[in-house]
Design a protein around this motif. Structure first.
Motif, PDB file in Angstrom:
ATOM      1  N   PRO A  70       0.852  -1.319   0.056  1.00 43.27           N
ATOM      2  CA  PRO A  70       0.185  -0.032   0.101  1.00 43.27           C
ATOM      3  C   PRO A  70       0.961   1.193   0.214  1.00 43.27           C
ATOM      4  O   PRO A  70       0.474   2.482  -0.362  1.00 43.27           O
ATOM      5  N   ASP A  71       2.160   1.212   0.582  1.00 42.80           N
ATOM      6  CA  ASP A  71       2.930   2.518   0.391  1.00 42.80           C
ATOM      7  C   ASP A  71       3.595   2.807  -0.841  1.00 42.80           C
ATOM      8  O   ASP A  71       4.528   3.600  -1.109  1.00 42.80           O
ATOM      9  N   ALA A  72       3.368   1.941  -1.906  1.00 42.50           N
ATOM     10  CA  ALA A  72       4.071   1.969  -3.214  1.00 42.50           C
ATOM     11  C   ALA A  72       3.651   3.461  -3.744  1.00 42.50           C
ATOM     12  O   ALA A  72       4.538   4.275  -4.314  1.00 42.50           O
ATOM     13  N   SER A  73       2.503   3.651  -3.796  1.00 43.82           N
ATOM     14  CA  SER A  73       1.909   4.940  -4.266  1.00 43.82           C
ATOM     15  C   SER A  73       2.623   6.362  -3.903  1.00 43.82           C
ATOM     16  O   SER A  73       3.169   7.055  -4.562  1.00 43.82           O
ATOM     17  N   GLY A  74       2.431   6.144  -2.577  1.00 41.85           N
ATOM     18  CA  GLY A  74       3.207   7.366  -1.862  1.00 41.85           C
ATOM     19  C   GLY A  74       4.541   7.425  -1.938  1.00 41.85           C
ATOM     20  O   GLY A  74       5.206   8.837  -2.291  1.00 41.85           O
ATOM     21  N   ALA A  75       5.345   6.308  -1.946  1.00 35.00           N
ATOM     22  CA  ALA A  75       6.751   6.135  -2.235  1.00 35.00           C
ATOM     23  C   ALA A  75       6.965   6.630  -3.523  1.00 35.00           C
ATOM     24  O   ALA A  75       8.247   7.390  -3.898  1.00 35.00           O
ATOM     25  N   ALA A  76       6.228   6.301  -4.360  1.00 34.68           N
ATOM     26  CA  ALA A  76       6.655   6.725  -5.939  1.00 34.68           C
ATOM     27  C   ALA A  76       6.415   8.334  -6.163  1.00 34.68           C
ATOM     28  O   ALA A  76       7.060   8.864  -6.830  1.00 34.68           O
ATOM     29  N   THR A  77       5.331   8.648  -5.440  1.00 39.25           N
ATOM     30  CA  THR A  77       5.200  10.191  -5.462  1.00 39.25           C
ATOM     31  C   THR A  77       6.167  10.997  -4.826  1.00 39.25           C
ATOM     32  O   THR A  77       6.710  12.043  -5.627  1.00 39.25           O
ATOM     33  N   ARG A  78       6.675  10.758  -3.761  1.00 44.13           N
ATOM     34  CA  ARG A  78       7.933  11.350  -3.357  1.00 44.13           C
ATOM     35  C   ARG A  78       8.993  11.132  -4.310  1.00 44.13           C
ATOM     36  O   ARG A  78       9.860  12.060  -4.437  1.00 44.13           O
ATOM     37  N   ALA A  79       9.231   9.832  -4.572  1.00 43.87           N
ATOM     38  CA  ALA A  79      10.305   9.590  -5.466  1.00 43.87           C
ATOM     39  C   ALA A  79      10.524  10.375  -6.757  1.00 43.87           C
ATOM     40  O   ALA A  79      11.403  11.121  -7.122  1.00 43.87           O
ATOM     41  N   ALA A  80       9.364  10.788  -7.188  1.00 46.64           N
ATOM     42  CA  ALA A  80       9.049  11.710  -8.427  1.00 46.64           C
ATOM     43  C   ALA A  80       9.416  12.952  -8.230  1.00 46.64           C
ATOM     44  O   ALA A  80       9.954  13.558  -8.793  1.00 46.64           O
ATOM     45  N   GLU A  81       9.066  13.423  -6.758  1.00 46.88           N
ATOM     46  CA  GLU A  81       9.323  14.787  -6.689  1.00 46.88           C
ATOM     47  C   GLU A  81      10.562  15.152  -6.343  1.00 46.88           C
ATOM     48  O   GLU A  81      11.284  16.212  -6.448  1.00 46.88           O
ATOM     49  N   GLN A  82      11.470  14.098  -5.484  1.00 45.75           N
ATOM     50  CA  GLN A  82      12.633  14.287  -5.472  1.00 45.75           C
ATOM     51  C   GLN A  82      13.499  14.284  -6.629  1.00 45.75           C
ATOM     52  O   GLN A  82      14.431  15.073  -6.808  1.00 45.75           O
ATOM     53  N   THR A  83      12.906  13.674  -7.630  1.00 53.10           N
ATOM     54  CA  THR A  83      13.835  13.774  -8.868  1.00 53.10           C
ATOM     55  C   THR A  83      13.459  14.963  -9.525  1.00 53.10           C
ATOM     56  O   THR A  83      14.401  15.525 -10.249  1.00 53.10           O
ATOM     57  N   VAL A  84      12.282  15.614  -9.504  1.00 61.37           N
ATOM     58  CA  VAL A  84      11.842  16.909  -9.985  1.00 61.37           C
ATOM     59  C   VAL A  84      12.925  17.784  -9.393  1.00 61.37           C
ATOM     60  O   VAL A  84      13.710  18.828  -9.897  1.00 61.37           O
ATOM     61  N   MET A  85      13.238  17.758  -7.878  1.00 62.11           N
ATOM     62  CA  MET A  85      14.274  18.534  -7.345  1.00 62.11           C
ATOM     63  C   MET A  85      15.664  18.599  -7.795  1.00 62.11           C
ATOM     64  O   MET A  85      16.344  19.429  -8.065  1.00 62.11           O
ATOM     65  N   ALA A  86      15.979  17.194  -7.960  1.00 64.17           N
ATOM     66  CA  ALA A  86      17.403  16.982  -8.610  1.00 64.17           C
ATOM     67  C   ALA A  86      17.444  17.594  -9.993  1.00 64.17           C
ATOM     68  O   ALA A  86      18.250  17.902 -10.696  1.00 64.17           O
ATOM     69  N   PRO A 110       4.321  17.765   1.217  1.00 66.83           N
ATOM     70  CA  PRO A 110       4.655  18.617   2.414  1.00 66.83           C
ATOM     71  C   PRO A 110       6.169  18.427   2.936  1.00 66.83           C
ATOM     72  O   PRO A 110       6.720  19.370   3.286  1.00 66.83           O
ATOM     73  N   ALA A 111       6.365  17.193   2.872  1.00 65.50           N
ATOM     74  CA  ALA A 111       8.039  16.825   3.578  1.00 65.50           C
ATOM     75  C   ALA A 111       9.129  17.516   2.736  1.00 65.50           C
ATOM     76  O   ALA A 111      10.034  17.823   3.145  1.00 65.50           O
TER      77      ALA A 111
END
Length: 357
Positions: A70-86, A110-111
């Protein structure tokens, strides 16, 4: 005789179905992990858009196949935005500041949001500082103002607020040199209102030449009231400056008085005219004037011009006719109909002076 029991068969069928389903689910989870790993590898090699696309695809997966993760979706969203920042950081390093800012602004988790704003402000502040160091103050001002709008509460935002009036003072200096002193004065007024000690000191040195040049620019464009305001501000605000002395001389300079002499039917009248001083009414519609007098001649078209009439008045406009100097008297006020008061910087145009029939 008892019927044969079928529950072992049913149990086996159910068990097989569950096992198969679990296998599919585990396979889906394994596939998700593999996709996330692929996205991470792509991002590390600079293929940011591809990595973001994969993570966003993972984030949108739904259904019973992903119930074990169930956490895959949230983790992917965070990963996508981390990639955006990179990606934004890489673009900033390449000098593509606006593109980087757009990416930082797109971060919503938010994080990560506060980190994105910190990075955005730091990039803009670095860009603004570099521009100011090369006297590109206009661009620096825009960047500093952008920080204030987007990330004013960040550490770089606080630095930007202190740096902004300094950059504005620098831009004012360039505008004076470029012949845009009126714009420079407007900026300096803003600088003083921002209460920066360093910038205000700079503004105080720039104000006198800026105000003098602004007054001269306004005069050249026939903006007499604006010129008067600039020069009066200079004299009042910086009375000991060399520019104030020049302004005082300009404010005290004689002005021109022009007009056209005509009959009541509109025909031009040529002849001698003068401005007289010290008007004194007498009984019977008579009057007296005395020196100083200022003389000129209306030409064949009736046009006349007094080139240097001192500030003051009211002067009386008189026409030489039949051996006498005369003027029209307003019977209601018993005062000259064409009184002339000369004020600082503003030429006087009497337009048409109509003689009696």
């Amino acid at each position: 005789m008892y019927p044969r029991r079928r529950w072992p068969i049913v149990a086996l069928v159910i068990g097989g179905t569950v096992t198969a389903a679990l296998g599919v689910v585990v396979g889906a989870a394994t596939g998700t992990a593999a996709a996330a790993s692929t996205a991470s590898t792509l991002a590390s090699h600079g293929y940011y858009a591809n990595a973001i696309a994969i993570d966003e695809a993972i984030a949108t997966r739904t259904g019973p196949l992903y119930v074990l993760d169930p956490d895959a979706s949230g983790a992917a969203t965070r990963a996508a935005e981390q990639t955006v920042m990179a990606w934004a950081g890489a673009l900033g390093t390449q000098g593509k500041v606006d593109a980087a800012v757009a990416l930082y602004r797109s971060v919503r988790t938010p994080a990560l949001r506060s980190h994105a704003l910190d990075a955005l402000a730091a990039l803009l502040f670095k860009t603004a500082t570099a521009g100011a160091a090369q006297a590109q103050y206009a661009d620096a001002i825009l960047r500093l103002q952008e920080i204030g709008r987007l990330a004013g509460a960040t550490p770089s935002g606080l630095l930007a607020a202190r740096q902004l009036p300094i950059a504005q003072a620098g831009e004012a200096g360039l505008l004076i040199t470029a012949g845009r002193a009126t714009d420079a004065v407007a900026i300096l007024d803003v600088v003083v209102g921002e209460h920066s000690a360093q910038a205000t000191r700079t503004a105080d040195t720039l104000f006198p030449p800026a105000l003098l040049a602004a007054g001269e620019e306004d005069l050249a464009h026939y903006s007499y009231h604006e010129a008067l305001a600039a020069l009066q501000q200079l004299v009042a605000g910086f009375p000991t400056s060399p520019e104030a002395s020049q302004a005082q001389a300009m404010l005290a300079a004689p002005q021109t008085v022009v007009g056209t002499l005509v009959t009541h039917t509109g025909l031009p009248v040529a002849g001698r005219v003068r401005l007289s001083s010290n008007y004194k009414a007498e009984p019977g519609g008579q009057y007296q004037t005395s020196a100083p007098f200022y003389y000129t001649t209306a030409d064949a078209a009736g046009n006349f011009s007094f080139s240097s009439v001192p500030i003051g008045g009211p002067y009386v406009f008189e026409v030489f006719s039949s051996g006498n100097w005369t003027t029209l008297i307003n019977p209601t006020t018993n005062q000259p109909a064409h009184a002339v008061t000369v004020t600082a910087l503003i030429p006087i145009d009497l337009t048409f002076v109509v003689l009696p029939s």
